[in-house]
Design an enzyme around this catalytic site. Structure first.
Site, mmCIF file in Angstrom:
data_model
loop_
_atom_site.group_PDB
_atom_site.id
_atom_site.type_symbol
_atom_site.label_atom_id
_atom_site.label_comp_id
_atom_site.label_asym_id
_atom_site.label_seq_id
_atom_site.Cartn_x
_atom_site.Cartn_y
_atom_site.Cartn_z
ATOM 1 N N GLY A 142 -4.936 7.992 5.634
ATOM 2 C CA GLY A 142 -4.033 8.970 6.235
ATOM 3 C C GLY A 142 -2.864 9.293 5.312
ATOM 4 O O GLY A 142 -2.432 10.446 5.212
ATOM 5 N N LYS A 186 -4.614 5.795 14.709
ATOM 6 C CA LYS A 186 -4.693 5.157 13.390
ATOM 7 C C LYS A 186 -6.166 5.146 12.956
ATOM 8 O O LYS A 186 -6.961 5.924 13.457
ATOM 9 C CB LYS A 186 -4.078 3.758 13.443
ATOM 10 C CG LYS A 186 -2.591 3.750 13.821
ATOM 11 C CD LYS A 186 -1.734 4.401 12.751
ATOM 12 C CE LYS A 186 -0.242 4.335 13.105
ATOM 13 N NZ LYS A 186 0.581 5.029 12.109
ATOM 14 N N LYS A 237 0.838 -1.211 0.000
ATOM 15 C CA LYS A 237 0.000 0.000 0.000
ATOM 16 C C LYS A 237 0.866 1.251 0.000
ATOM 17 O O LYS A 237 0.613 2.193 -0.754
ATOM 18 C CB LYS A 237 -0.940 -0.047 1.216
ATOM 19 C CG LYS A 237 -1.833 1.171 1.360
ATOM 20 C CD LYS A 237 -3.042 0.877 2.214
ATOM 21 C CE LYS A 237 -2.764 0.844 3.706
ATOM 22 N NZ LYS A 237 -2.490 2.158 4.320
ATOM 23 N N SER A 238 1.876 1.286 0.863
ATOM 24 C CA SER A 238 2.725 2.486 0.952
ATOM 25 C C SER A 238 3.426 2.763 -0.378
ATOM 26 O O SER A 238 3.483 3.909 -0.837
ATOM 27 C CB SER A 238 3.788 2.299 2.040
ATOM 28 O OG SER A 238 3.178 2.193 3.297
ATOM 29 N N ASP A 294 2.054 -1.202 11.893
ATOM 30 C CA ASP A 294 0.740 -1.635 11.386
ATOM 31 C C ASP A 294 0.459 -3.110 11.691
ATOM 32 O O ASP A 294 -0.662 -3.587 11.486
ATOM 33 C CB ASP A 294 0.652 -1.394 9.875
ATOM 34 C CG ASP A 294 0.762 0.087 9.554
ATOM 35 O OD1 ASP A 294 0.467 0.910 10.436
ATOM 36 O OD2 ASP A 294 1.157 0.415 8.415
ATOM 37 N N ARG A 312 -8.419 12.191 12.736
ATOM 38 C CA ARG A 312 -6.985 11.893 12.937
ATOM 39 C C ARG A 312 -6.151 13.177 12.910
ATOM 40 O O ARG A 312 -6.470 14.121 12.197
ATOM 41 C CB ARG A 312 -6.506 10.876 11.871
ATOM 42 C CG ARG A 312 -7.124 9.507 12.088
ATOM 43 C CD ARG A 312 -6.773 8.521 11.011
ATOM 44 N NE ARG A 312 -5.363 8.157 11.012
ATOM 45 C CZ ARG A 312 -4.806 7.373 10.092
ATOM 46 N NH1 ARG A 312 -5.559 6.875 9.106
ATOM 47 N NH2 ARG A 312 -3.529 7.068 10.153
ATOM 48 N N SER A 340 7.701 9.026 11.927
ATOM 49 C CA SER A 340 6.526 8.893 11.056
ATOM 50 C C SER A 340 6.931 9.072 9.602
ATOM 51 O O SER A 340 7.423 10.131 9.208
ATOM 52 C CB SER A 340 5.472 9.945 11.429
ATOM 53 O OG SER A 340 4.547 10.089 10.365
ATOM 54 N N GLN A 361 4.868 9.319 7.239
ATOM 55 C CA GLN A 361 3.945 10.269 6.602
ATOM 56 C C GLN A 361 4.419 11.703 6.815
ATOM 57 O O GLN A 361 4.358 12.519 5.897
ATOM 58 C CB GLN A 361 2.529 10.051 7.143
ATOM 59 C CG GLN A 361 1.992 8.696 6.721
ATOM 60 C CD GLN A 361 0.605 8.396 7.246
ATOM 61 O OE1 GLN A 361 0.057 9.155 8.045
ATOM 62 N NE2 GLN A 361 0.040 7.288 6.806
HETATM 63 O O1 SPQ Z 1 -2.571 5.568 5.407
HETATM 64 P P1 SPQ Z 1 -3.013 5.231 6.785
HETATM 65 O O2 SPQ Z 1 -4.503 5.309 6.900
HETATM 66 O O3 SPQ Z 1 -2.344 6.053 7.854
HETATM 67 O O4 SPQ Z 1 -2.608 3.676 6.995
HETATM 68 C C1 SPQ Z 1 -1.839 2.951 7.975
HETATM 69 C C2 SPQ Z 1 -2.353 1.455 7.896
HETATM 70 O O5 SPQ Z 1 -2.498 0.781 8.903
HETATM 71 O O6 SPQ Z 1 -2.530 1.018 6.762
HETATM 72 C C3 SPQ Z 1 -1.924 3.498 9.388
HETATM 73 F F1 SPQ Z 1 -3.047 3.426 9.944
HETATM 74 O O7 SPQ Z 1 -0.460 2.848 7.587
HETATM 75 C C4 SPQ Z 1 0.486 3.930 7.640
HETATM 76 C C5 SPQ Z 1 1.571 3.598 8.654
HETATM 77 O O8 SPQ Z 1 1.051 3.417 9.939
HETATM 78 C C6 SPQ Z 1 1.074 4.059 6.250
HETATM 79 C C7 SPQ Z 1 2.348 4.818 6.210
HETATM 80 C C8 SPQ Z 1 2.884 5.292 4.920
HETATM 81 O O9 SPQ Z 1 2.537 4.732 3.861
HETATM 82 O O10 SPQ Z 1 3.699 6.241 4.943
HETATM 83 C C9 SPQ Z 1 3.094 5.064 7.349
HETATM 84 C C10 SPQ Z 1 2.651 4.680 8.706
HETATM 85 O O11 SPQ Z 1 2.139 5.812 9.379
HETATM 86 P P2 SPQ Z 1 3.099 6.850 10.127
HETATM 87 O O12 SPQ Z 1 2.168 7.889 10.665
HETATM 88 O O13 SPQ Z 1 3.774 6.083 11.196
HETATM 89 O O14 SPQ Z 1 4.000 7.400 9.140
#
Ligand code: SPQ
Length: 440
Positions: free
Chosen positions: A104, A355, A31-32, A328, A133, A178, A180
């Site tokens: 997110g 999350k 997904k990422s 995750d 969120r 993070s 993100q």
């Molecule tokens: O995209 P979203 O909704 O935040 O999805 C999640 C998941 O469980 O699929 C978190 F709820 O994954 C994030 C992950 O926790 C996806 C991600 C990314 O693709 O950059 C990074 C992680 O979040 P973070 O806030 O730790 O960077």
């Protein structure tokens, strides 16, 4: 075989019979990496070709947003997707509010891109979960770069409005690890003149860094200090991206095959980027029998086939730098812990509260309903394993990872489980329940 039914009121009914899981599976695309391939394709010059894209609700949200911003993205499918990019800084002002759905990643990374589209106005929202969120983690540093962003609760909750501005590079010490936050700032930094530096307390997943380098950005990483530097402005060129299977989706089968006696599964073509393989390290330390076969590098990402055999698991204590490497996977890890001998202690995981659901509360509540001995802590969980679980009525809280984790718990429980609001799984793994019906 287990009896697994999908009822018309969006419930999975699972009655297990201890049938071992055997065979070979291919999990959907990461997904990422899929989000990032669509996004970088849209802001690069020329054409990006994507193989193995995840076609889940979250990546459909990303594609819909970038189509509304003017990028031409072909019909999404796992085989071949093309993206005609617009070039850095050339996204169009859309005629309506952008909708990131439940994702997110879509909202936070997009904020970094939109903030730099000088003179254009954007509004972005999401579903009820996403609107609750925290967005300040990306809005605050973007404001420091000169962005103009408005939103509810002191600009910390969607819907958010953005008026694109010329941005300045910054040095940012993120209080949380993070990907993100880091990725949103890197995407904004592509448009600035000079060096943006981002430092994290621990390393988060590095798919953005790898893909940005492949697309031509001038970026360096200092692993020892968890620091990334990007020299802007960048010119990105469309690339071919081959997306490996998602280790976060593979994790459900790794745990299922570990806890159900006489199981043996091979999960082919799974991404094993070291910033994502905390689940392999922890399951290994718990006694799981997982081997990596056919290890290779595919368009800059490490990939392998994973063979897993059932094993007796034992409890373990985890925290610190491991947490961002398996953030995750903690819901499914909690399921593994419930079937392990002894106590599992999970710490430093307060991020799970923000999350798609409050995953610490959700995991503790639902596993307790099944009879597990779980204590919810401020930043983690204590799980006393080895107590047999009973099927009952279970809630997903609209969270895809909860739906699939509870399904695996139900597969090794006595009696029938009813998992309500189960279609949430389509966010990251639409075929999950069909695959479960085939192999369980
Ligand atoms: O995209 P979203 O909704 O935040 O999805 C999640 C998941 O469980 O699929 C978190 F709820 O994954 C994030 C992950 O926790 C996806 C991600 C990314 O693709 O950059 C990074 C992680 O979040 P973070 O806030 O730790 O960077």
């Amino acid at each position: 075989m287990a009896v697994i039914q999908i009822t018309s009121d969006d419930t999975w009914q699972i009655q297990a019979d201890g049938h071992p899981l055997r065979g070979s599976l291919q999990v959907p695309g990461d997904k990422s990496i899929s989000h990032r391939a669509l996004m970088l394709g849209a802001i690069a010059e020329g054409t990006t070709h994507i193989e193995g894209l995840l076609v889940g609700e979250d990546t459909c949200s990303t594609a819909a947003c970038f189509r509304a911003l003017g990028a031409e993205i072909s019909h999404l499918n796992p085989t071949a997707v093309t993206v005609q990019g617009l070039g850095i800084g050339h996204l169009q002002e859309p005629g309506d509010v952008l909708n990131a759905g439940n994702s997110g990643t879509t909202m936070r990374l997009l904020l970094g891109v939109l903030a730099a589209q000088t003179g254009r106005f954007f509004a972005i929202t999401g579903d009820a979960s996403l609107r609750s969120r925290p967005m300040a983690r990306v809005v605050t540093p973007l404001l420091q770069m000169g962005a103009q962003i408005w939103g509810r609760q002191h600009h910390s909750r969607a819907p958010l409005a953005v008026l694109g501005q010329p941005l300045e590079p910054i040095t940012y010490y993120s209080p949380i690890a993070s990907a993100q936050v880091k990725s949103a700032l890197l995407l904004a930094a592509l448009h600035t003149e000079g060096t943006t530096i981002i430092r994290e307390p621990h390393r988060s997943r590095d798919h953005s860094e790898r893909m940005l380098q492949a697309f031509g950005a001038c970026l360096s990483v200092d692993e020892a200090t968890c620091t990334v530097s990007l020299e802007g402005p960048a010119v990105l060129k469309g690339q071919k991206v081959i997306v490996p299977g998602d280790i976060s989706s593979a994790a459900f089968w790794l745990v299922a095959a570990s806890i159900i006696p006489n199981s043996e599964l091979v999960l082919t073509n799974v991404g094993v980027n070291p910033t994502r393989t905390g689940i392999l390290d922890v399951l290994g330390a718990m006694g799981a029998e997982i081997t990596l076969e056919n290890e290779r590098l595919v368009t800059g990402e490490p990939v392998a086939d994973l063979r897993v055999r059932s094993a007796t698991l034992k409890g373990i204590r985890i925290g610190g730098e491991l947490i961002p490497r398996l953030i995750d996977e903690i819901p499914i890890l909690a399921v593994a812990a419930a079937f392990a001998e002894g106590v599992t202690e999970i710490r430093d995981a307060a991020e799970l509260r923000v999350k798609e659901s409050d995953r610490l509360k959700a995991v503790a509540t639902e596993l307790q309903k099944m009879g597990a001995k779980v204590t919810e802590l401020k930043d983690g969980l204590d799980i006393q394993g080895g107590v047999p679980l009973q099927g009952t009525h279970l809630e997903t809280y609209g969270d895809h990872r909860m739906a699939m984790s509870l399904a695996i718990a139900a597969l090794n429980a006595q009696g029938t489980s009813h998992i309500h609001n189960a279609r949430a799984a389509a966010v990251s793994y639409p075929e999950f329940v069909t695959t479960l019906q085939q192999i369980a």
